[in-house]
Design an enzyme around this catalytic site. Sequence first.
Site, PDB file in Angstrom:
ATOM      1  N   PRO A  23       0.833  -1.209   0.000  1.00 61.34           N
ATOM      2  CG  PRO A  23       0.039  -1.025   2.177  1.00 61.34           C
ATOM      3  CD  PRO A  23       0.754  -1.963   1.253  1.00 61.34           C
ATOM      4  CB  CYS A  25      -0.376   7.544   1.085  1.00 65.27           C
ATOM      5  SG  CYS A  25      -1.226   6.933   2.524  1.00 65.27           S
ATOM      6  CB  ALA A  58      -3.217   4.283   4.413  1.00 62.06           C
ATOM      7  CE1 TYR A 184       0.114   7.984   9.667  1.00 62.67           C
ATOM      8  CE2 TYR A 184       0.943   5.918   8.768  1.00 62.67           C
ATOM      9  CZ  TYR A 184       0.910   7.306   8.769  1.00 62.67           C
ATOM     10  OH  TYR A 184       1.692   8.008   7.893  1.00 62.67           O
ATOM     11  NE  ARG A 232       2.672  -2.990   5.284  1.00 64.39           N
ATOM     12  CZ  ARG A 232       3.344  -2.217   4.446  1.00 64.39           C
ATOM     13  NH1 ARG A 232       3.133  -0.926   4.413  1.00 64.39           N
ATOM     14  NH2 ARG A 232       4.219  -2.729   3.611  1.00 64.39           N
ATOM     15  CG  LEU A 304      15.241  -0.467   1.163  1.00 64.78           C
ATOM     16  CD1 LEU A 304      16.455   0.038   1.933  1.00 64.78           C
ATOM     17  CD2 LEU A 304      15.252   0.134  -0.246  1.00 64.78           C
ATOM     18  N   GLY A 326       7.144  -1.978  -2.633  1.00 58.44           N
ATOM     19  CA  GLY A 326       6.584  -0.637  -2.677  1.00 58.44           C
ATOM     20  C   GLY A 326       7.163   0.165  -3.816  1.00 58.44           C
ATOM     21  NE  ARG A 327      10.893   2.861  -0.897  1.00 62.31           N
ATOM     22  CZ  ARG A 327      11.784   2.931   0.077  1.00 62.31           C
ATOM     23  NH1 ARG A 327      12.375   4.091   0.331  1.00 62.31           N
ATOM     24  NH2 ARG A 327      12.101   1.875   0.807  1.00 62.31           N
TER      25      ARG A 327
HETATM   26  C1  LIG Z   1       4.840   6.981  -1.394  1.00 63.46           C
HETATM   27  C2  LIG Z   1       4.670   5.959  -0.306  1.00 63.46           C
HETATM   28  C3  LIG Z   1       3.447   5.841   0.322  1.00 63.46           C
HETATM   29  C4  LIG Z   1       3.251   4.862   1.320  1.00 63.46           C
HETATM   30  N1  LIG Z   1       2.011   4.704   1.864  1.00 63.46           N
HETATM   31  C5  LIG Z   1       1.780   3.649   2.703  1.00 63.46           C
HETATM   32  C6  LIG Z   1       0.462   3.326   3.102  1.00 63.46           C
HETATM   33  O1  LIG Z   1      -0.516   3.914   2.647  1.00 63.46           O
HETATM   34  N2  LIG Z   1       0.320   2.314   3.988  1.00 63.46           N
HETATM   35  C7  LIG Z   1       1.386   1.591   4.464  1.00 63.46           C
HETATM   36  O2  LIG Z   1       1.201   0.675   5.279  1.00 63.46           O
HETATM   37  N3  LIG Z   1       2.640   1.858   4.041  1.00 63.46           N
HETATM   38  C8  LIG Z   1       2.848   2.837   3.160  1.00 63.46           C
HETATM   39  N4  LIG Z   1       4.112   3.043   2.670  1.00 63.46           N
HETATM   40  C9  LIG Z   1       5.181   2.086   2.992  1.00 63.46           C
HETATM   41  C10 LIG Z   1       5.255   1.013   1.903  1.00 63.46           C
HETATM   42  O3  LIG Z   1       4.072   0.225   1.872  1.00 63.46           O
HETATM   43  C11 LIG Z   1       6.466   0.071   2.122  1.00 63.46           C
HETATM   44  O4  LIG Z   1       6.290  -0.609   3.339  1.00 63.46           O
HETATM   45  C12 LIG Z   1       7.776   0.848   2.164  1.00 63.46           C
HETATM   46  O5  LIG Z   1       7.871   1.741   1.068  1.00 63.46           O
HETATM   47  C13 LIG Z   1       8.984  -0.100   2.153  1.00 63.46           C
HETATM   48  O6  LIG Z   1       8.935  -0.936   1.025  1.00 63.46           O
HETATM   49  P1  LIG Z   1       9.822  -0.600  -0.305  1.00 63.46           P
HETATM   50  O7  LIG Z   1      11.260  -0.505   0.120  1.00 63.46           O
HETATM   51  O8  LIG Z   1       9.562  -1.792  -1.217  1.00 63.46           O
HETATM   52  O9  LIG Z   1       9.314   0.684  -0.887  1.00 63.46           O
HETATM   53  C14 LIG Z   1       4.335   4.033   1.701  1.00 63.46           C
HETATM   54  C15 LIG Z   1       5.572   4.190   1.085  1.00 63.46           C
HETATM   55  C16 LIG Z   1       5.744   5.126   0.083  1.00 63.46           C
HETATM   56  C17 LIG Z   1       7.084   5.211  -0.611  1.00 63.46           C
END
Ligand SMILES: Cc1cc2nc3c(=O)[nH]c(=O)nc-3n(C[C@H](O)[C@H](O)[C@H](O)COP(=O)(O)O)c2cc1C
Length: 371
Positions: A23, A25, A58, A184, A232, A304, A326-327
């Site tokens: 997820p 945002c 979220a 949160y 989560r 990551l 995520g990213r």
């Molecule tokens: C732009 C952005 C928005 C995010 N919004 C949420 C969210 O809505 N809910 C949540 O649990 N984590 C959120 N995260 C965290 C990601 O779900 C993820 O756990 C985090 O980026 C680490 O994973 P990654 O290294 O693959 O990006 C967000 C991360 C980013 C970069």
Amino acid sequence: MSELFQSIAFDSLTLDNKIIIAPMCQYSAVDEGCLSYWHEQQWASYALSGAGLCIVEATAVHPAGRISYADLGLWNDDQAERMKALLHKIRAISPMPFAIQLAHAGRKASTELPWRGRGQIAKNDVLGWQTVAPSPIPFSADDAVPHELSIKEIKSIQQDFVAAAQRAVEAGFSLIELHAAHGYLLHQFLSPLSNHRTDEYGGSLENRVRMLLETFQAIKEVVPTHFPIGVRVSATDWMQVESWDTASTIYVSQVLQQLGAAYIHVSSGGLHEHQVIDVKENYQVPFAQSVKEAVHIPVIAVGLITAPQQAEDILKQQQADAIALGRVMQYNPRWPWHAAATLGAEMRISPQYMRCQPHGLKDFFKPFRTS
Ligand SMILES: Cc1cc2nc3c(=O)[nH]c(=O)nc-3n(C[C@H](O)[C@H](O)[C@H](O)COP(=O)(O)O)c2cc1C
């Protein structure tokens, strides 16, 4: 045989593979928490990505539960109708299931958009509002003191989660994820750093987990039997003082398992502004592994994880059961296609795209089943 491309079941929902879009945002619901054109194109792009599941960002269960004024919401029927219409369109292009993450930001609400500075907006500003929390402790010294929730208000927020969950099911989501991570509201109840209550929602570990567990159970009662509900969590507050930690995470994960949770999604941090995190490749995977060793429901690792072999190794070494990205999915929404090619797995794609099958990978693409 690639582990990443084996199917996995979350309660009654079976995914094609173990790649999950985390997820994220988008701060793009500028019309009263409703979907915008941004979401339409993004969901369609993810639907064609080849991942096993997309967890939508979220989504606030109450206007005061938004992180920012442009957060997605599911506190009214108009928001739900628009989601239903979009999911209907999406199903015409892809069978990939969509989940929604239900959230309340608590004391971390009422903020500016990240690309406009992220700071908290005062409650008397037209774009701000009064924040709420288990205890009147602000996240940062610059933030306003949150309103301490009464028992009646706690019950009311639980009902907001329930109503949003009912709307999510009705809209056509295949799974609900409860957001109890990243500092949160639900996490604010879990951590002794943000929860100083002296009633049945504070103090002992059993009392601090009550808000999450009651909310989970209340949702479970209104959704269809075996409708998957995952949770989560942040596995640690990354603080040197007494705080939410891995042992507490294991405890609550085991109780959630007993209550019928579909999975535990293991993230970390976000509760305290003085957290010290050693951010590096796989940095949250050991937490997922600790939870996995203590439960028998699936555990999702995140953080990551960017390379196909890296994801494959986490699964092969039994550190987690599925991988959330995520990213890297924003950077490269076709990551699952490339991962399948790298790992020698088959990938189901839309028949319209079959002719782009790379030379030398003759059996790589299979069309979606159309029935
Ligand atoms: C732009 C952005 C928005 C995010 N919004 C949420 C969210 O809505 N809910 C949540 O649990 N984590 C959120 N995260 C965290 C990601 O779900 C993820 O756990 C985090 O980026 C680490 O994973 P990654 O290294 O693959 O990006 C967000 C991360 C980013 C970069």
